[in-house]
Design an enzyme around this catalytic site. Structure first.
Site, short mmCIF file in Angstrom:
data_model
loop_
_atom_site.label_atom_id
_atom_site.label_comp_id
_atom_site.label_asym_id
_atom_site.label_seq_id
_atom_site.Cartn_x
_atom_site.Cartn_y
_atom_site.Cartn_z
N ASN A 9 1.28 -1.08 -0.29
CA ASN A 9 -0.30 0.31 0.09
C ASN A 9 1.12 0.93 -0.01
O ASN A 9 1.83 1.31 1.22
CB ASN A 9 -1.19 -0.40 1.26
CG ASN A 9 -1.98 1.41 1.57
OD1 ASN A 9 -1.63 2.01 0.41
ND2 ASN A 9 -2.43 1.87 2.98
N TRP A 10 1.11 1.59 -1.05
CA TRP A 10 1.61 3.27 -1.09
C TRP A 10 1.22 4.34 -0.81
O TRP A 10 1.91 5.16 -0.60
CB TRP A 10 2.08 3.48 -3.02
CG TRP A 10 3.06 2.48 -3.54
CD1 TRP A 10 4.34 1.13 -2.52
CD2 TRP A 10 3.60 2.64 -5.20
NE1 TRP A 10 4.54 1.26 -3.40
CE2 TRP A 10 4.62 0.94 -4.94
CE3 TRP A 10 3.33 3.00 -5.87
CZ2 TRP A 10 4.98 0.91 -6.37
CZ3 TRP A 10 4.25 2.74 -7.18
CH2 TRP A 10 4.86 1.71 -7.19
N LYS A 11 0.35 4.48 -0.37
CA LYS A 11 -0.33 5.72 0.73
C LYS A 11 0.00 6.94 -0.65
O LYS A 11 -0.38 6.79 -1.97
CB LYS A 11 -0.23 5.91 1.48
CG LYS A 11 0.34 4.65 2.25
CD LYS A 11 0.36 4.15 4.40
CE LYS A 11 -0.25 3.40 4.63
NZ LYS A 11 0.28 3.08 6.30
N HIS A 95 -9.59 0.90 5.60
CA HIS A 95 -7.80 1.32 5.79
C HIS A 95 -8.40 2.53 7.06
O HIS A 95 -8.73 3.31 6.83
CB HIS A 95 -6.94 1.62 4.83
CG HIS A 95 -5.76 2.38 5.34
ND1 HIS A 95 -5.13 2.66 6.32
CD2 HIS A 95 -4.75 0.94 5.53
CE1 HIS A 95 -3.90 2.67 6.78
NE2 HIS A 95 -3.66 1.52 5.83
N GLU A 97 -6.94 4.76 7.98
CA GLU A 97 -6.56 6.08 7.85
C GLU A 97 -7.46 6.67 7.11
O GLU A 97 -7.61 8.24 6.92
CB GLU A 97 -5.37 6.08 7.09
CG GLU A 97 -4.06 5.75 7.77
CD GLU A 97 -2.66 5.39 6.85
OE1 GLU A 97 -2.59 5.33 5.79
OE2 GLU A 97 -1.71 4.50 7.48
N GLU A 167 -5.01 -4.85 11.19
CA GLU A 167 -3.82 -3.38 10.84
C GLU A 167 -4.37 -2.96 12.29
O GLU A 167 -4.91 -2.57 12.54
CB GLU A 167 -4.15 -3.27 10.26
CG GLU A 167 -3.71 -3.46 8.23
CD GLU A 167 -2.83 -2.33 7.40
OE1 GLU A 167 -2.65 -2.91 7.10
OE2 GLU A 167 -3.75 -1.77 7.51
N GLY A 173 3.21 1.80 10.47
CA GLY A 173 4.04 3.26 10.27
C GLY A 173 4.83 3.86 11.70
O GLY A 173 5.70 4.39 11.69
N SER A 213 4.11 -1.62 10.06
CA SER A 213 5.63 -2.37 10.62
C SER A 213 6.12 -3.93 9.99
O SER A 213 6.89 -4.61 10.49
CB SER A 213 5.54 -2.21 11.81
OG SER A 213 5.29 -0.41 12.05
N GLY A 234 2.85 -1.52 3.96
CA GLY A 234 3.11 0.22 3.70
C GLY A 234 4.65 0.34 3.52
O GLY A 234 5.06 0.76 2.75
N GLY A 235 5.11 1.21 4.61
CA GLY A 235 6.09 2.02 4.40
C GLY A 235 7.88 0.75 3.22
O GLY A 235 8.07 1.50 2.41
P1 13P Z 1 3.52 0.00 7.51
O1 13P Z 1 3.69 -0.78 6.78
O2 13P Z 1 3.95 0.96 6.87
O3 13P Z 1 3.22 0.21 9.16
O4 13P Z 1 2.21 0.92 7.00
C1 13P Z 1 0.92 -0.18 7.17
C2 13P Z 1 -0.85 -0.47 6.32
O5 13P Z 1 -0.95 0.88 6.85
C3 13P Z 1 -0.58 -0.64 5.23
O6 13P Z 1 -2.36 -0.38 4.87
#
Ligand code: 13P
Length: 249
Positions: A9-11, A95, A97, A167, A173, A213, A234-235
């Site tokens: 997930n590149w956000k 998600h 967020e 999640e 993050g 993470s 994510g990251g």
């Molecule tokens: P991180 O891997 O950056 O913690 O993010 C997880 C996430 O929200 C994937 O959707």
């Protein structure tokens, strides 16, 4: 045995140009990898470039969000058919967020989930508790509620393509990933809710990913758990080398 799904997930990161560069570097690193399914979910604006770059490869492309209506006067929104048209096969729904910053309620998540399934997309439904809820001992209640409300008015047949991602919001993050043990417990609970809604056979086949993470360093231990059917990253999915290392855990 459920085939694991490793999704990035590149956000709100990367432009179309950066997307092309990513795939130029990433695809050779995972060429021929068939043990796991690989999906990348870039921002809307990058979807065309991503689909083009991955045509005929072992990498599928998903969106990070969708609107539930078929079309209409909804400025700034994207409907399921548009995602299909550009070649998306997957879409992230609910998600944390989106729930936290964009007011997505359990009802909206339910609308979006139904719309994605109706259109033939594979939804990755996100559920998870925030830190205060975990500390107050409310994790189980929160996960039950999120599943129950998301699954509302969905038939077992319609839900066939469903994927769930657990999640925990406190692990996103923060560098603080949940332990494999704690994650497995949450997955058992989610699978139980799926069994109640759609039957045991469905639940046995349901893939439940972990997100929060995930890094090359902890991917192997997480993926070794029988209950964990993949990862939503994510990251660490922004860098071709680290995402490839996670895919190959
Ligand atoms: P991180 O891997 O950056 O913690 O993010 C997880 C996430 O929200 C994937 O959707």
């Amino acid at each position: 045995m459920r085939k694991k799904l490793i999704a990035g997930n590149w956000k709100m990161y990367k432009s179309p140009d950066e997307t092309r560069t990513f795939f130029h570097d990433f695809l050779p690193l995972v060429a021929g990898h068939i043990r796991d399914e690989i999906v990348i979910c870039p921002p809307y604006i990058d979807l065309c470039a991503a689909v083009q770059a991955t045509k005929g490869t072992n990498v599928a492309i998903g969106a990070q969000n969708l609107h539930w209506e078929k079309e209409g006067a909804y400025t700034g929104e994207i409907c399921p058919r548009m995602l299909l048209d550009v070649g998306c096969t997957h879409v992230i729904v609910g998600h944390s967020e989106r729930r936290q910053y964009f007011g997505e309620t359990d009802d909206i998540v339910n609308f979006k989930l139904k719309a994605a399934l109706e259109a033939g997309l594979t939804p990755i439904l996100c559920v998870g508790e925030v830190l205060e809820e975990r500390e107050a001992g409310l994790t189980e209640d929160v996960l039950r509620r999120q599943c129950l409300r998301a699954f509302h008015a969905l038939s077992t047949k319609k839900a066939a393509k469903l994927v769930v991602a657990y999640e925990p919001v406190w692990a996103i993050g923060t560098g603080k990933s949940a332990t494999p043990q704690l994650t497995s417990e949450a997955h058992v609970l989610i699978r139980g809710e799926a069994a109640k809604a759609f039957g045991q056979q469905f639940a046995d086949k349901l893939r439940i990913l972990y997100g929060g993470s995930v890094k090359p360093e902890n991917a192997k231990a997480l993926m070794a758990e029988e209950e964990i059917d993949g990862a939503l990253v994510g990251g660490a999915s922004l860098n071709p080398k680290s995402f490839a290392a996670i895919v190959k855990y």
